[in-house]
Design an enzyme around this catalytic site. Structure first.
Site, short mmCIF file in Angstrom:
data_model
loop_
_atom_site.label_atom_id
_atom_site.label_comp_id
_atom_site.label_asym_id
_atom_site.label_seq_id
_atom_site.Cartn_x
_atom_site.Cartn_y
_atom_site.Cartn_z
N HIS A 100 -26.99 43.77 74.86
CA HIS A 100 -26.73 42.75 75.88
C HIS A 100 -25.29 42.27 75.79
O HIS A 100 -24.74 41.76 76.77
CB HIS A 100 -27.70 41.57 75.73
CG HIS A 100 -27.41 40.68 74.56
ND1 HIS A 100 -27.71 41.04 73.26
CD2 HIS A 100 -26.87 39.44 74.48
CE1 HIS A 100 -27.35 40.06 72.44
NE2 HIS A 100 -26.84 39.09 73.15
N ARG A 101 -24.68 42.44 74.62
CA ARG A 101 -23.25 42.22 74.45
C ARG A 101 -22.70 43.34 73.59
O ARG A 101 -23.37 43.83 72.67
CB ARG A 101 -22.97 40.87 73.78
CG ARG A 101 -23.09 39.68 74.73
CD ARG A 101 -22.67 38.39 74.05
NE ARG A 101 -22.51 37.31 75.01
CZ ARG A 101 -22.14 36.08 74.68
NH1 ARG A 101 -21.89 35.78 73.42
NH2 ARG A 101 -22.01 35.15 75.60
N LYS A 129 -28.80 36.20 65.16
CA LYS A 129 -27.80 35.44 64.40
C LYS A 129 -26.51 35.27 65.21
O LYS A 129 -25.96 34.17 65.29
CB LYS A 129 -27.52 36.16 63.08
CG LYS A 129 -26.67 35.38 62.11
CD LYS A 129 -26.46 36.18 60.81
CE LYS A 129 -27.76 36.44 60.11
NZ LYS A 129 -27.56 37.18 58.84
N LYS A 141 -27.29 47.27 62.36
CA LYS A 141 -27.34 47.31 60.89
C LYS A 141 -27.33 48.77 60.45
O LYS A 141 -27.80 49.66 61.17
CB LYS A 141 -28.61 46.64 60.37
CG LYS A 141 -28.45 46.07 58.97
CD LYS A 141 -27.54 44.85 58.97
CE LYS A 141 -27.42 44.25 57.58
NZ LYS A 141 -26.59 43.03 57.60
N ASN A 267 -21.68 38.67 45.70
CA ASN A 267 -20.63 37.97 46.43
C ASN A 267 -21.11 36.63 46.99
O ASN A 267 -20.47 35.59 46.82
CB ASN A 267 -20.12 38.85 47.57
CG ASN A 267 -19.02 38.18 48.37
OD1 ASN A 267 -17.99 37.78 47.84
ND2 ASN A 267 -19.24 38.04 49.66
N SER A 398 -16.11 37.71 60.26
CA SER A 398 -15.90 39.08 60.72
C SER A 398 -15.42 39.09 62.17
O SER A 398 -14.59 39.90 62.57
CB SER A 398 -17.20 39.88 60.60
OG SER A 398 -17.40 40.34 59.29
#
Length: 507
Positions: A100-101, A129, A141, A267, A398
């Protein structure tokens, strides 16, 4: 193999734990509980009942495999010649949940339990998210089914470069298509290999934007390493600054003096615990693969000392200023104010939920609490701050890195000196008009006239994103009478639905 539309009833085998407790951070699922993909679907369905979107739109964005798991799922198999001369077949995946994007966005993990269902679930989680924190990406992913600790550096490089070349061939990577990032078992070095491989195969002026989480020398951004942990901390800080929130747990305001248990000292866990300690929180236990630590001093573990020990010895087990515990799952069940799972999914399940004694669970990892466990925890009065919001700091920064690469200039380069010059001129005028001949010290002047660096822009942008979203989640939960997770999913669903309507996909 490219798997397009996955039909009704599609299932892959689920892992089942046979032991009473989960003893490994690579553990998959407690017997009889939903898979991670099914868990994401359960949370989606719960929020969808409250959403204003029509059923056709909800079906389009639904994550369940019985309707549409992902827009695209790429399964790869390729040979690796190891340093001992043997040849091993490597299995890997890349899932694109929603277009959708564009581009789609999501990390690449290296772990021995990687499989299609988990990858699709994580891709779906990324869609929600990104929508929740209002970042213009769809969700994706990737995963490579290897234990990175069992391979030398040259072998890992060969795996990552071959994986990247396969993504390029199938058009599953590119600044405008699909932008990977680090995840469990990967970091800046792997992202540098991905960038270099992509740029060798594609002549693209924006090639450095094909991946984020890169080293600074390769187009990375200041603040990316600590971004997820800092995002967790910002939301945690705001929770403890809210009287309504802390009163519901019978605690006082502020992080200072609260007791914390951290699961996972990678991390995210390291940076989260560092920020918590700096704010006055006490880290009373750390659970990590191969052994955990319990503080016996009462003052809390010194995170910096634990990290230095880990860097020297490759493990936190044996740290001299704490008690080492090999059965790390038991550490999750110790009494504390806040439990922060920062490892992998399904770590809190029906097998241990009844024994959890924390007042607040902060999901720094993806999907650490299963739906049945969430029900048990909430019945005990335990509040959960959901992964959908809490660990969104990584994808937020990011996004900033992606913008930096597309603009071919680092933040602050055009404005920093101008800001400093303007501030100095203002101080000069104020000192001349109102200083009665007195001047501020050079140290004070330096602080007051400092221009914003890239790190300042990143930190400010991250804080703005996390705080605005936290307020929206908190208010939505109060208005709609639901928990924080359902509120977060609800916000994401309605934003995605609005995007579909604006694009004319649905009337």
């Amino acid at each position: 193999m490219l798997i397009g539309s996955l039909g009704k009833g599609f299932r892959l085998p689920r892992g089942i734990l046979s032991k009473q407790h989960c003893t490994s951070l690579y553990s998959t699922i407690w017997q009889g509980e939903p898979t991670f993909l099914e868990a994401v679907d359960i949370y989606f369905e719960k929020a969808a009942k409250l959403a204003a979107a029509t059923p056709d739109i909800l079906n389009q964005i639904k994550s369940a495999s019985k309707l549409q798991a992902c827009n695209n799922l790429l399964k790869l198999q390729f040979p690796l010649k190891r340093s001992d001369g043997t040849v091993q077949l490597i299995e890997a995946y890349r899932a694109q949940h929603s277009h959708h994007r564009l581009p789609v966005k999501g990390g690449i993990r290296m772990a021995p339990n990687v499989e299609a269902n988990e990858t699709m679930a994580l891709a779906a989680l990324m869609t929600f998210k990104c929508a929740l924190v209002d970042i213009p990406f769809g969700g994706a992913k990737g995963g490579i089914k290897v234990d990175p600790t069992k391979y030398c550096l040259l072998e890992k490089e060969a795996i990552v470069r071959r994986y990247t070349s396969e993504l390029v061939k199938k058009s599953f990577i590119g600044p405008a298509l699909d932008v990977p990032a680090p995840d469990y078992g990967t970091g800046p070095q792997e992202m540098a290999w991905i960038k270099d491989t992509y740029e060798q195969l594609r002549s693209d002026i924006n090639g450095s934007a094909c991946v984020t989480g890169k080293p600074l020398e390769e187009g990375g951004i200041h603040g990316r390493q600590e971004a997820t942990g800092l995002g967790v901390f910002y939301c945690l800080r705001e929770f403890f600054n809210s009287e309504d929130c802390v009163n519901s747990l019978g605690l006082n305001l502020g992080i200072k003096g609260k007791s914390f248990i951290i699961q996972g000292f990678g991390n995210v866990g390291r940076h989260t615990s560092t920020f918590v300690q700096e704010a006055g929180g006490r880290i009373i236990a750390i659970a990590e693969l191969g052994g955990g630590l319990v503080d016996e001093s009462g003052a809390g573990l010194d995170v910096g000392q634990v990290q230095r020990y880990q860097e020297q010895h490759g493990t936190i087990s044996g740290f001299p200023r704490a008690k080492t515990v090999l059965e790390t799952s038991s550490l999750l069940e110790l009494p504390c104010d806040v439990l922060i799972p920062a490892a992998l999914e399904s770590q809190i399940h029906t097998g241990n939920a009844a024994r959890i004694q924390a007042k607040l669970i902060v999901e720094a990892a993806n999907g650490p609490v299963t739906p049945p466990a969430e029900k048990l925890l909430e019945e005990k009065g335990i509040i959960i701050l959901p992964d959908l919001l809490l660990n969104a700091g990584g994808v937020t920064v990011s996004y900033f890195e992606w913008l930096k690469n597309l603009n071919h200039i680092h933040f602050g380069r055009m404005s920093r000196r101008m800001e400093e010059h303007g501030k100095k001129e203002l101080l000069n005028v104020l000192e001349h008009q109102f200083g009665n001949g007195n001047r501020l010290s050079e140290e004070v002047r330096k602080v007051l006239t400092k221009g914003n660096t890239e790190a300042d822009f990143v930190s400010s942008g991250l804080e703005e994103t996390m705080l605005v979203t936290w307020e929206k989640v908190k208010n939505t939960a109060k208005q709609r009478g639901c928990n924080f997770r359902t509120a977060a999913y609800l916000i994401a669903i309605e934003r995605i639905a609005a995007c579909y309507k604006v694009n004319g996909i649905f009337p």
